[in-house]
Design an enzyme around this catalytic site. Structure first.
Site, PDB file in Angstrom:
ATOM      1  N   CYS A  24      29.954  39.101  44.745  1.00  0.00           N
ATOM      2  CA  CYS A  24      28.632  39.362  45.299  1.00  0.00           C
ATOM      3  C   CYS A  24      28.294  40.849  45.319  1.00  0.00           C
ATOM      4  O   CYS A  24      29.160  41.693  45.171  1.00  0.00           O
ATOM      5  CB  CYS A  24      28.568  38.892  46.748  1.00  0.00           C
ATOM      6  SG  CYS A  24      28.891  37.152  46.959  1.00  0.00           S
ATOM      7  N   GLY A  50      26.425  39.384  40.711  1.00  0.00           N
ATOM      8  CA  GLY A  50      26.246  37.970  41.045  1.00  0.00           C
ATOM      9  C   GLY A  50      24.940  37.460  40.488  1.00  0.00           C
ATOM     10  O   GLY A  50      23.893  38.076  40.719  1.00  0.00           O
ATOM     11  N   ASN A 123      30.295  40.445  50.828  1.00  0.00           N
ATOM     12  CA  ASN A 123      30.957  40.513  49.522  1.00  0.00           C
ATOM     13  C   ASN A 123      32.454  40.515  49.778  1.00  0.00           C
ATOM     14  O   ASN A 123      32.957  41.394  50.476  1.00  0.00           O
ATOM     15  CB  ASN A 123      30.548  41.803  48.792  1.00  0.00           C
ATOM     16  CG  ASN A 123      31.331  42.000  47.507  1.00  0.00           C
ATOM     17  OD1 ASN A 123      31.724  41.036  46.854  1.00  0.00           O
ATOM     18  ND2 ASN A 123      31.558  43.239  47.139  1.00  0.00           N
ATOM     19  N   GLY A 124      33.174  39.537  49.217  1.00  0.00           N
ATOM     20  CA  GLY A 124      34.626  39.502  49.395  1.00  0.00           C
ATOM     21  C   GLY A 124      35.124  38.092  49.644  1.00  0.00           C
ATOM     22  O   GLY A 124      34.379  37.118  49.465  1.00  0.00           O
ATOM     23  N   CYS A 259      40.059  47.829  44.921  1.00  0.00           N
ATOM     24  CA  CYS A 259      40.235  46.954  43.755  1.00  0.00           C
ATOM     25  C   CYS A 259      40.141  47.787  42.478  1.00  0.00           C
ATOM     26  O   CYS A 259      39.089  48.340  42.168  1.00  0.00           O
ATOM     27  CB  CYS A 259      39.159  45.871  43.752  1.00  0.00           C
ATOM     28  SG  CYS A 259      39.111  44.937  42.219  1.00  0.00           S
ATOM     29  N   TYR A 265      36.231  47.228  35.120  1.00  0.00           N
ATOM     30  CA  TYR A 265      35.258  46.299  34.562  1.00  0.00           C
ATOM     31  C   TYR A 265      34.035  45.995  35.430  1.00  0.00           C
ATOM     32  O   TYR A 265      32.915  46.005  34.943  1.00  0.00           O
ATOM     33  CB  TYR A 265      35.964  44.982  34.209  1.00  0.00           C
ATOM     34  CG  TYR A 265      35.005  43.865  33.856  1.00  0.00           C
ATOM     35  CD1 TYR A 265      34.191  43.959  32.730  1.00  0.00           C
ATOM     36  CD2 TYR A 265      34.884  42.739  34.664  1.00  0.00           C
ATOM     37  CE1 TYR A 265      33.289  42.954  32.409  1.00  0.00           C
ATOM     38  CE2 TYR A 265      33.991  41.719  34.357  1.00  0.00           C
ATOM     39  CZ  TYR A 265      33.195  41.827  33.231  1.00  0.00           C
ATOM     40  OH  TYR A 265      32.304  40.848  32.933  1.00  0.00           O
TER      41      TYR A 265
HETATM   42  S1  SF4 Z   1      42.946  44.424  41.830  1.00  0.00           S
HETATM   43 FE1  SF4 Z   1      43.034  42.310  41.095  1.00  0.00          FE
HETATM   44  S2  SF4 Z   1      43.875  41.169  42.864  1.00  0.00           S
HETATM   45 FE2  SF4 Z   1      43.171  43.127  43.660  1.00  0.00          FE
HETATM   46  S3  SF4 Z   1      41.087  42.761  44.365  1.00  0.00           S
HETATM   47 FE3  SF4 Z   1      40.948  43.523  42.262  1.00  0.00          FE
HETATM   48  S4  SF4 Z   1      40.873  41.711  40.939  1.00  0.00           S
HETATM   49 FE4  SF4 Z   1      41.619  41.062  42.982  1.00  0.00          FE
END
Ligand code: SF4
Length: 483
Positions: A24, A50, A123-124, A259, A265
């Site tokens: 999201c 999203g 979001n999450g 993340c 990406y």
């Molecule tokens: S690094 Fe990989 S496991 Fe960690 S939040 Fe991002 S996509 Fe998910």
């Protein structure tokens, strides 16, 4: 390949390009003019986060909310935006990872309580949703949706009624939640925001001429002429008003867990995230791929659009000319479930077409950000070779994905990752590539520019920053243990 760890049997959905789908995007704005047009524009800038549903909630005399399935510009028009009158509001774009894809599960989620109207955009993914939901059910609560976001807002409503203090209630809520979250909250006419204590999901603050804005990515600010101020700190709780920002902190963790995939990406290349311009990170990744995996080749070509910036970096560092050898059909919209492999393969061909004149007889370096299942990359390599490419050398902008994500990225099972329990030469053979190079771990954090202990690497290592039943914990025992 058999999964030995994950008991989750659910399939995950990938984009048309075989990529993960993010969960999201959120936005919240308070100003001294109508905010719904600004929220609308911000959501359009966050559309990549999203595409299933979009919604806006504003406060005038009560919270009014409008949401629908589809892209932001399909859900809203002049009439619906004019009907959303208010000087404080939140917005949301959704792709479902918990809860089904339906209007009922679209956000913002709105509840009325004795403390007033509350609207939440989240979001999450909350890893302990099930236990929290059961607990609330035992206390007599009924749920309208199947999302973790409804669990959050109901817990919060309980806390606000009990404490009569929204900031304190948000902190109490954060003590209960295990997982990733950035959220915006409209409590009557007041706007709040919070980011999880590990900073897994992004959230940043911008300044308007006549107010403030929070959003998942800074590109939302560019779309409405707001000035980027800073990222919301992990564990920070904010109240935003026309007069300014009131900040308060959940106990500071020893580590963060941003993340890593946001830079690789998910985020737009023109976003600045936790102090790092996403474009720069991707360019550096491409440069490192060229240094670490050099090859004699005629052209560097990206997998459009995901590999474009990485490929530019590779070309600049290697001196091999960059060109577009694959053209993406932007007008074929993705289908979420493509049940048969054959259909998927045809879809790749429909989505991406090689320029035979360019690739014929050439040795190509094909660059992308990541490989999930591998079918798409396998098909792209085959398409290029069918078009006459002499060699295709694949370079990938992150280490191999081997484990599920529990934090809002739609991949929950190990079984289908091409890299799970396989060697690089074996993967290259499956892809039909003449060589294959994945970015290594040290390069990943070097390119992002953050300490490795401040990144979530769960899907690359199988070690997670919070406790996930049946999975390995990376650092600490429980999130409550941070001090
Ligand atoms: S690094 Fe990989 S496991 Fe960690 S939040 Fe991002 S996509 Fe998910």
């Amino acid at each position: 390949m058999k999964s030995t760890k994950s008991k989750v049997n659910a399939c995950y959905h990938l984009s048309y390009e075989g990529k993960f789908l993010d969960h999201c995007g959120v936005v919240g704005i308070v100003a001294d003019s109508q905010v719904s047009p600004l929220i609308y524009q911000s959501l359009r800038a966050l559309q990549h986060r999203g595409q299933e549903a979009a919604g806006i909630a504003v406060f005038s005399e009560a919270v009014a909310c409008s949401k629908g399935m589809g892209l932001v510009h399909d859900v809203f028009n002049e009439e619906t935006l004019n009907a959303l009158k208010g000087k404080a509001g939140i917005g949301h774009v959704r792709y479902s990872t918990t809860g089904s894809s339906s209007l009922q599960n679209a956000q913002p989620v709105v509840v009325s309580s004795s403390a007033g109207d509350l609207a939440l955009g989240h979001n999450g993914d909350i890893a302990n949703t099930k236990a929290l939901r059961e607990d609330l059910k035992e206390k007599g609560w009924a749920f309208i949706t199947t999302t973790d976001s409804e669990v959050i807002i109901r817990l919060l409503a309980n806390e606000i009624v009990a404490t009569d203090d929204i900031i304190r209630s948000m902190k109490n809520l954060m003590r209960m939640l295990v997982g990733s979250y950035s959220f915006t909250l409209l409590a009557n006419n007041r706007l709040f925001a919070a980011r999880d204590p590990l900073g897994i999901k992004p959230l940043c603050i911008g300044k308007l001429d006549n107010g403030y804005v929070v959003a998942s990515e800074s590109v939302a600010f560019d779309a409405i002429g707001a000035e980027f101020i800073r990222d919301v700190m992990p564990g920070e709780v904010l109240e935003l008003s026309k007069a300014g920002i009131r900040s308060s902190h959940y106990p500071k963790p020893k580590h963060q867990a941003h993340c890593m995939f946001e830079w690789v990406y998910f985020a737009r290349a023109d976003s600045v995230m936790d102090g790092k311009l996403v474009y720069d990170v991707r360019w550096r990744i491409g440069k490192c791929l060229a240094t670490d995996y050099p090859v004699e080749a005629d052209l560097v070509i990206p997998v459009p659009d995901s590999g474009r910036t990485h490929a530019l970096g590779y070309s600049a560092a290697s001196g091999i000319p960059y060109t577009e050898g694959l053209i993406k059909n932007r007008y074929v919209w993705r289908t979420f479930i493509m049940p048969k492999q054959l259909v998927r393969k045809q879809d790749v061909r429909l989505k991406m077409n090689p320029i035979r004149y360019i690739v014929e007889g050439k040795r190509l370096v094909l660059v992308d950000d990541s490989i999930v299942r591998g079918n798409t990359m396998e098909r792209i390599v085959a398409i290029l070779k069918d078009a006459g490419a002499r060699e295709v050398h694949v370079r990938i902008g992150c280490p191999p994905i081997i484990a599920p994500c529990y934090f809002g990225i739609d991949m929950k099972t190990r079984d289908q990752f091409i890299a799970c329990e396989r060697t690089i030469p074996d993967i290259a053979k499956t892809l039909g590539a003449d060589s294959l190079g994945y970015l290594n771990f040290e390069r990943l954090w070097e390119c992002i520019g953050l300490n490795k202990n401040d990144l979530c690497l769960g899907c690359l290592t199988g070690e997670y920053p919070v406790e996930i039943p049946g999975e390995k914990l990376r650092f600490q025992k429980r999130i409550e243990g941070f001090q």
